[in-house]
Design a protein around this motif. Structure first.
Motif, PDB file in Angstrom:
ATOM      1  N   VAL A   1       0.850  -1.200   0.000  1.00  0.00           N
ATOM      2  CA  VAL A   1       0.000   0.000   0.000  1.00  0.00           C
ATOM      3  C   VAL A   1       0.883   1.246   0.000  1.00  0.00           C
ATOM      4  CG1 VAL A   1      -1.717   1.323   1.316  1.00  0.00           C
ATOM      5  CG2 VAL A   1      -1.860  -1.170   1.264  1.00  0.00           C
ATOM      6  N   LYS A   2       0.602   2.146  -0.938  1.00  0.00           N
ATOM      7  CA  LYS A   2       1.301   3.435  -0.944  1.00  0.00           C
ATOM      8  C   LYS A   2       0.666   4.296   0.144  1.00  0.00           C
ATOM      9  CE  LYS A   2       3.795   5.014  -4.103  1.00  0.00           C
ATOM     10  NZ  LYS A   2       5.222   4.883  -4.298  1.00  0.00           N
ATOM     11  N   MET A   3       1.449   4.612   1.194  1.00  0.00           N
ATOM     12  CA  MET A   3       0.902   5.377   2.309  1.00  0.00           C
ATOM     13  C   MET A   3       0.848   6.861   1.924  1.00  0.00           C
ATOM     14  SD  MET A   3       0.362   2.819   4.241  1.00  0.00           S
ATOM     15  CE  MET A   3       0.009   3.298   5.934  1.00  0.00           C
ATOM     16  N   ASP A   4       0.124   7.650   2.737  1.00  0.00           N
ATOM     17  CA  ASP A   4      -0.061   9.072   2.395  1.00  0.00           C
ATOM     18  C   ASP A   4       1.268   9.827   2.334  1.00  0.00           C
ATOM     19  OD1 ASP A   4      -2.717   8.562   2.285  1.00  0.00           O
ATOM     20  OD2 ASP A   4      -3.233   9.524   4.190  1.00  0.00           O
ATOM     21  N   ASN A   5       2.269   9.336   3.101  1.00  0.00           N
ATOM     22  CA  ASN A   5       3.567  10.032   3.088  1.00  0.00           C
ATOM     23  C   ASN A   5       4.443   9.606   1.914  1.00  0.00           C
ATOM     24  OD1 ASN A   5       4.498   7.502   3.705  1.00  0.00           O
ATOM     25  ND2 ASN A   5       5.140   7.991   5.811  1.00  0.00           N
ATOM     26  N   GLY A   6       3.873   8.816   0.996  1.00  0.00           N
ATOM     27  CA  GLY A   6       4.611   8.430  -0.212  1.00  0.00           C
ATOM     28  C   GLY A   6       5.379   7.128  -0.066  1.00  0.00           C
ATOM     29  N   GLN A   7       5.498   6.627   1.173  1.00  0.00           N
ATOM     30  CA  GLN A   7       6.260   5.387   1.361  1.00  0.00           C
ATOM     31  C   GLN A   7       5.394   4.154   1.139  1.00  0.00           C
ATOM     32  OE1 GLN A   7       8.045   5.709   5.218  1.00  0.00           O
ATOM     33  NE2 GLN A   7       9.776   6.879   4.425  1.00  0.00           N
ATOM     34  N   LEU A   8       6.044   3.065   0.706  1.00  0.00           N
ATOM     35  CA  LEU A   8       5.308   1.815   0.485  1.00  0.00           C
ATOM     36  C   LEU A   8       5.338   0.990   1.771  1.00  0.00           C
ATOM     37  CD1 LEU A   8       4.033   0.320  -2.029  1.00  0.00           C
ATOM     38  CD2 LEU A   8       6.070  -1.115  -1.944  1.00  0.00           C
TER      39      LEU A   8
ATOM     40  N   ILE B   1     -14.297 -10.670   7.152  1.00  0.00           N
ATOM     41  CA  ILE B   1     -12.900 -10.236   7.058  1.00  0.00           C
ATOM     42  C   ILE B   1     -12.610  -9.381   8.293  1.00  0.00           C
ATOM     43  CG2 ILE B   1     -11.184  -9.038   5.647  1.00  0.00           C
ATOM     44  CD1 ILE B   1     -13.332  -9.181   3.356  1.00  0.00           C
ATOM     45  N   ARG B   2     -11.571  -9.735   9.034  1.00  0.00           N
ATOM     46  CA  ARG B   2     -11.236  -9.032  10.277  1.00  0.00           C
ATOM     47  C   ARG B   2      -9.994  -8.177  10.081  1.00  0.00           C
ATOM     48  NH1 ARG B   2     -11.210 -12.066  16.054  1.00  0.00           N
ATOM     49  NH2 ARG B   2     -13.403 -12.207  15.439  1.00  0.00           N
ATOM     50  N   TYR B   3     -10.062  -6.917  10.518  1.00  0.00           N
ATOM     51  CA  TYR B   3      -8.869  -6.059  10.528  1.00  0.00           C
ATOM     52  C   TYR B   3      -8.465  -5.875  11.982  1.00  0.00           C
ATOM     53  CZ  TYR B   3      -9.745  -4.375   5.679  1.00  0.00           C
ATOM     54  OH  TYR B   3      -9.940  -4.268   4.325  1.00  0.00           O
ATOM     55  N   HIS B   4      -7.336  -6.412  12.358  1.00  0.00           N
ATOM     56  CA  HIS B   4      -6.891  -6.227  13.750  1.00  0.00           C
ATOM     57  C   HIS B   4      -5.385  -6.449  13.825  1.00  0.00           C
ATOM     58  CE1 HIS B   4      -6.665  -6.770  18.146  1.00  0.00           C
ATOM     59  NE2 HIS B   4      -7.748  -6.011  18.158  1.00  0.00           N
ATOM     60  N   GLN B   5      -4.751  -5.720  14.722  1.00  0.00           N
ATOM     61  CA  GLN B   5      -3.291  -5.830  14.847  1.00  0.00           C
ATOM     62  C   GLN B   5      -2.846  -7.224  15.304  1.00  0.00           C
ATOM     63  OE1 GLN B   5      -5.290  -3.648  16.318  1.00  0.00           O
ATOM     64  NE2 GLN B   5      -4.906  -3.458  18.515  1.00  0.00           N
ATOM     65  N   ASP B   6      -3.741  -7.971  16.003  1.00  0.00           N
ATOM     66  CA  ASP B   6      -3.369  -9.310  16.487  1.00  0.00           C
ATOM     67  C   ASP B   6      -3.848 -10.425  15.558  1.00  0.00           C
ATOM     68  OD1 ASP B   6      -2.291  -8.121  18.734  1.00  0.00           O
ATOM     69  OD2 ASP B   6      -4.184  -8.263  19.862  1.00  0.00           O
ATOM     70  N   THR B   7      -4.517 -10.070  14.473  1.00  0.00           N
ATOM     71  CA  THR B   7      -5.029 -11.125  13.578  1.00  0.00           C
ATOM     72  C   THR B   7      -3.867 -11.915  12.980  1.00  0.00           C
ATOM     73  OG1 THR B   7      -7.108 -10.056  13.089  1.00  0.00           O
ATOM     74  CG2 THR B   7      -6.248 -11.457  11.364  1.00  0.00           C
ATOM     75  N   GLU B   8      -3.985 -13.237  13.037  1.00  0.00           N
ATOM     76  CA  GLU B   8      -2.951 -14.111  12.447  1.00  0.00           C
ATOM     77  C   GLU B   8      -3.652 -15.371  11.942  1.00  0.00           C
ATOM     78  OE1 GLU B   8      -1.958 -17.073  14.480  1.00  0.00           O
ATOM     79  OE2 GLU B   8      -3.748 -16.470  15.575  1.00  0.00           O
TER      80      GLU B   8
ATOM     81  N   GLU C   1      -4.945   3.390  12.787  1.00  0.00           N
ATOM     82  CA  GLU C   1      -3.682   4.079  12.486  1.00  0.00           C
ATOM     83  C   GLU C   1      -3.592   4.493  11.017  1.00  0.00           C
ATOM     84  OE1 GLU C   1      -0.712   1.334  13.828  1.00  0.00           O
ATOM     85  OE2 GLU C   1      -1.102   1.805  15.940  1.00  0.00           O
ATOM     86  N   LEU C   2      -4.630   4.161  10.213  1.00  0.00           N
ATOM     87  CA  LEU C   2      -4.590   4.471   8.774  1.00  0.00           C
ATOM     88  C   LEU C   2      -5.548   5.614   8.446  1.00  0.00           C
ATOM     89  CD1 LEU C   2      -3.090   1.778   8.606  1.00  0.00           C
ATOM     90  CD2 LEU C   2      -4.584   1.096   6.752  1.00  0.00           C
ATOM     91  N   SER C   3      -5.192   6.404   7.447  1.00  0.00           N
ATOM     92  CA  SER C   3      -6.139   7.412   6.958  1.00  0.00           C
ATOM     93  C   SER C   3      -7.210   6.681   6.139  1.00  0.00           C
ATOM     94  CB  SER C   3      -5.425   8.427   6.068  1.00  0.00           C
ATOM     95  OG  SER C   3      -5.076   7.800   4.844  1.00  0.00           O
TER      96      SER C   3
END
Ligand code: NAD
Length: 405
Positions: free
Chosen positions: A42-49, A70-77, A112-114
């Motif tokens: 993902v190309k982040m807003d600051n231009g970094q991948l 579909i789950r979005y979570h920092q602990d998802t594995e 943490e994402l825009s």
């Protein structure tokens, strides 16, 4: 954290110990058809991948196309996604709908994402998986931290790649964009139908004192629905902690309060308590509606509820199940209690394919008898085998899958 897939397999073993399904069938169910890991740049807003890790587990499609959120979570594995996909296969069988079991996820804290980053990430998940998805192959839906808007981006991306305009590839879409009436509240409403169907058999009073853990899609609507039906919701919680009022919380006001302040804490006429205290509240009905592994061997003995209705998936570990069973606490298992969500998802898929739009009344009029029938059948199964409702639910689901297999 306990490995949720091991928990799921130990639930399966317990059932295999009391009912002979044959070794080959049980062996088959110990493995998903496939588990897929993807990387999503993902190309982040600051231009970094930035590279994110994503998953899709297709567990079993004996009864129909794979189906699951579909789950979005920092602990998802992967083990969590595998467990959730396994439970989905059983849940669809319990509900008697022509869908199989699947689940997906991304290891990410979406807060943490825009918005733009979140959209690129969600479209990226579809780009990597479009070959295996489709209305007749694999139909995802929302889960923790995924919303109707995210489902809309995903349906749009799938249409761009494949040209499929039915939008039946994904459910939980916004109304007016292929979504079904009633999908937002379906999980909680379905839980309520199941509760109504079983409450006399598990000796609950006409009006219950209720505790709810989790105040997201499942938990907040559950609190509202139970309150509107005249029950006394004394405590609710979110990830930051709980609030308590022995005379009952005003859930409509609380939903407004959480929307404006982003938090439950400070709500008038309530005192703050910890999440552990929420689980240990003296009440008739405890509704876990957050995450797996909340009631474990460590705290099961301290539960004071007469019954637990699992709106979350896997909130009670197998060890805790045994402790609760011995204490006489009735547990209405996730694969029955929260199956209203996937059932209305199936209704959405059906409406998309037929180009129909049903009213909310039609949706719930169709949902109620399905869940009532499943609940009653599960009660009979558990009595026949002199066991708990979870094993009763597994027996019903496994019989239905085995018959079709
Ligand atoms: P959600 O993201 O809308 O809400 C999750 C809630 O849990 C949030 O309020 C969060 O603050 C809270 N939470 C997180 N950690 C907590 C903790 N330690 N203690 C108390 N609260 C905590 O997610 P959701 O869609 O409501 O899903 C919740 C559970 O219900 C999950 O297990 C999910 O798989 C299950 N479920 C949801 C649906 C559905 O249709 N949404 C269907 C079936 C099952």
């Amino acid at each position: 954290m306990q490995n949720p897939f091991q928990n799921a397999m130990s639930q399966l073993d317990k059932v295999a110990n009391i009912k002979n399904f044959g070794e080959e069938f049980i062996a088959r169910l110990r493995h998903p058809d496939r588990d897929i890991r993807i990387s999503i740049p993902v190309k982040m807003d600051n231009g970094q991948l930035k590279i994110f890790e994503g998953y899709r587990v297709e567990y079993n499609n004996v009864l129909g196309p794979y189906k699951g959120g579909i789950r979005y979570h920092q602990d998802t594995e992967i083990n969590e996604v595998k467990a959730l996909a396994f439970w989905m296969a059983l849940k669809c069988a319990v509900a008697g709908i022509p869908m199989g079991g699947g689940k997906g996820g991304i290891t990410v804290n979406p807060r943490e994402l825009s918005k733009g980053e979140l959209e690129r990430l969600s479209r990226g998940w579809i780009q990597k998986l479009s070959d295996i998805l489709g209305p007749m192959k694999d139909v995802p839906a929302p889960d923790v931290n995924t919303t109707p808007e995210i489902m809309d981006w995903m349906a749009d991306e799938f249409e761009k790649i494949t040209g499929d305009k039915t939008r039946a590839v994904i459910t939980g879409k916004p109304l007016g964009k292929g979504g079904s009436e009633g999908r937002g509240t379906a999980t909680a409403q379905g839980g309520f139908f199941v509760f109504e169907s079983l409450k006399k058999d598990i000796n609950l009073p006409e009006k219950c004192k209720v505790a709810v853990q989790g105040f997201g899609n499942a938990g907040s609507y559950a609190a509202l629905i139970w309150k509107k039906a005249g029950h006394n919701v004394v405590t609710v919680s979110d990830s930051k902690g709980g609030i308590y009022n022995p005379d009952g919380l005003d859930i409509e006001k609380l939903m407004e309060y959480k929307k404006t302040t982003g938090s439950l804490s400070g709500f008038p006429e309530s005192k703050e308590i910890t999440n552990e205290e929420v689980l240990q509240t003296e009440c008739d009905l405890l509704i876990p509606a957050a995450f797996e592994n909340q009631i474990t061997a460590e705290n099961a003995d301290k539960i004071k509820a007469k019954a637990i209705l699992e709106l979350a998936n896997g909130p009670i570990t197998p060890e805790a199940d045994e402790i609760l069973f011995k204490k006489g606490v009735s547990v209405i298992p996730d694969i029955l209690a929260n199956s209203g969500g996937v059932t209305v998802s199936y209704f959405e898929w059906d409406q998309n394919l037929k180009n129909e739009h049903w009213s909310e009344k039609e949706v719930f009029d169709k949902l109620q008898p399905i869940l009532d029938d499943s609940a009653k059948k599960i009660l009979v199964k558990s009595k026949e085998s002199n066991t708990d409702l979870r094993r009763g639910a597994f027996i019903l689901a496994l019989e239905r899958i085995q018959e079709k297999m």
